[in-house]
Design an enzyme around this catalytic site. Sequence first.
Site, PDB file in Angstrom:
ATOM      1  N   GLU A 135       0.801  -1.215   0.000  1.00 27.51           N
ATOM      2  CA  GLU A 135       0.000   0.000   0.000  1.00 27.51           C
ATOM      3  C   GLU A 135       0.842   1.277   0.000  1.00 27.51           C
ATOM      4  O   GLU A 135       0.496   2.243  -0.673  1.00 27.51           O
ATOM      5  CB  GLU A 135      -0.938   0.019   1.224  1.00 27.51           C
ATOM      6  CG  GLU A 135      -2.036  -1.015   1.184  1.00 27.51           C
ATOM      7  CD  GLU A 135      -3.139  -0.648   0.206  1.00 27.51           C
ATOM      8  OE1 GLU A 135      -3.046   0.433  -0.417  1.00 27.51           O
ATOM      9  OE2 GLU A 135      -4.083  -1.437   0.051  1.00 27.51           O
ATOM     10  N   SER A 185     -30.148 -29.970  50.414  1.00 26.65           N
ATOM     11  CA  SER A 185     -29.255 -30.462  51.474  1.00 26.65           C
ATOM     12  C   SER A 185     -27.800 -30.055  51.280  1.00 26.65           C
ATOM     13  O   SER A 185     -26.929 -30.551  51.994  1.00 26.65           O
ATOM     14  CB  SER A 185     -29.335 -31.993  51.535  1.00 26.65           C
ATOM     15  OG  SER A 185     -30.629 -32.423  51.909  1.00 26.65           O
TER      16      SER A 185
END
Length: 781
Positions: free
Chosen positions: A83, A349
């Site tokens: 680029e 429990s």
Amino acid sequence: MANRRVAWPWRWLFAVTLLLGLLALVLDRCFPLPLPRDEAGLVVVDRHGRPLRQYPSAEGMWRHPVTQEAVSPLYLQALIHYEDRWFYHHPGVNPVALLRAAWQWMRHGRIVSGGSTLTMQVARILAPPPRTLLGKTRQILRALQLEWHLSKREILALYLNHAPMGGIVEGVEMASRAYLGKPAAELSHAEAALLAALPQAPSRLRPDRSPLAAMRARDKVLARLAAHGVWSDQVVADARIEQVIAQPPRAHWLAPLAAERLRQAARRAAAPAGRKRVVAATLDARLQAIVERMLLDRLGQLPPKVSTAVLVMENTDLAVRAYAGSADFGDNGRFAHVDMVRAIRSPGSTLKPFLYAMALDQGLVHSESLLADTPQSFGGYQPGNFQAAFSGPVSVADALQRSLNVPAVDLLDRIGPERFATQLAAAGLRLRMPRGAAPNLSLILGGGGTSLEALVGAYRALAAGGMAGAPRLSLETPRREARLMSPGAAWIVRDILEGGGRPDRPFQSGPLQLAWKTGTSFGFRDAWAVGVTDSYTIGVWVGRPDGTPNPGFFGANVAAPLLKDLVAALPAVPGARRAPRPAAVGAEAICWPLGLTAAATAAGHCHERRTAWLLHGTAPPTLPDRNRSGGLVETVWLDPRHGLRVTPACAADAVPHVVARWPLWLEPWLDPAVAARHVPPRWAPGCAPEVATTLRIVGVAPGSLLRPAAGRLQATVDVTALGAAGVVFWLRDGELAGQSMPGQPFRLHFSRNGRVRLTAFDGGGRFDHVDLAVGGILPPP
């Protein structure tokens, strides 16, 4: 005069430069840089940085924040050399490239090369200009403005995070994860070239939709890199061979409820301007995926609308490694968005281990203390066992491992529900009571509410020397610990849950060494299983989030199998090891019924010898008998002529005997041989004190044979208890059959042939039993 004429151009140049500078300042103030405020949507990652759940940005784009260091150098090479090779040298605009592009446009009548720098591309991303000459001019000015305000590193970061990658995907990290399923740090040469080319035409080059076009664009990048000598011809040739295979972009949904919880916490903790874009969880993505797959695999075994929650916490640092708040986040029929890790439910429990640990620390019991599992009434509260049967005399270890209810309620009554709830709350396990209710005896059977998260944090104490801890879901959350029990009590309770707690009979539980406890709330609404290993504490909840009962669903048959499978799938934690037995814990022989050490018990008072774990070498005596004052050591008087029990006033030649008595509630359950040796004989006629009135069963004689009436499928008998005070409890082979008032008949039904022991006793401990037989019942057709 000549010097004055020479000075004028310099003054003119200075004035023009100053004017242009002032103009630039004015334009910069009037048209500030449109830097993005919403850098990215929030991303929740695991402890290794792997994404768990991604949220779109405010404008609906998917971005994954990334720094230059977190991107593969191969991608940076491909990007810069394809680029903008002069990126680090120009001021934002490359005049040579612009002139070349303009010449090619005039010569060919079309755009051959754009001439844009990376800075200009960032300017176009931030403020897209129209595709006109004026728009190009604005783009150039924005590029110069960017270079004025930002460093090259900051400009590159904007590109890495905002470059268009097709559809709603922006930034190299999001593109790499969305299309290739990997972070940008792991890109190959071919993948780096592919993503470098993609922003040129993101819609046309999407690799998931147009792989051939994407491959051609990639090869163009590769050719440029080879031509410039950035990559060798051999590397480029190998990269060209690689096929373009990409998956359609989709959101990551691992641990969605945990991620949502972290997102909301991050929003509350930070001002809008300082919101985080990446939130690091303590979760492990691989382990989370395993847990979610296991839950999905079990959906076929669950009824509609039933969900499951799982929490896996590492013991050393309290870090949550897996968090599943629902069985299937995609199934709204199972209340997918309800987080059952945090929901307040009845724990059944599961609180019993903490009660027994508290009793150990308070010196009330040791691991083999004698408890009574019999029908009892505690101020009108009459608990029963899950299986509706009773076992009579049991040890602390047996009562806890078998999760018997009556012994637990008995212990809680002696400790105090308020004290129990307060100590749990101090360690982080707060119990929610119904509105207006105070802690009561039902707490130990699930009468208060708590969450799976709180339970897991409390159970961690069993593997951490008694220190409970709050599970940490975020890496930034500090560790919070509190003492719940002593190291000795934690070790004993874990040993009981792991293998029975019998020093004389060690239990081999295999390599997993899992200590676990189940629980079921009233009406089968909640099924629980919580387990502890050296490395992890794991919690499982199964039920309907709306609280509808699931008959037949209880902890042992629904939650416990999943718990054991989870434990088998967990990886080992480096450095985790089992804590040695604390010095305060020792093994010692004790005697029933007194509960003292064998060395401190007279030979005639040791009816049953056991080996127990003691804390600090202390053997607490058996808990006081609620129904008989004076303790368990008692002096009785016997008539030497016929051996019956008398009082000194009744028989002048009565002989005293010092005996160890069993608690009155337990005498009906004693083995006949034990009762014959150690229970005082019946009272001689006319010699029993008035307070010792006996209870007697009438309506059926010992040894009777019951048969069904003609045409009936069951045998029926009406029995009555005479001499009872208060409610009479009726048991059939140790299982509670019902209750009646004194002197009132009670009807019993028998549907099976065989021998039966019928027992009746009242609240004062008086009892009687009858052995009978049932026959003549035909099997069902």
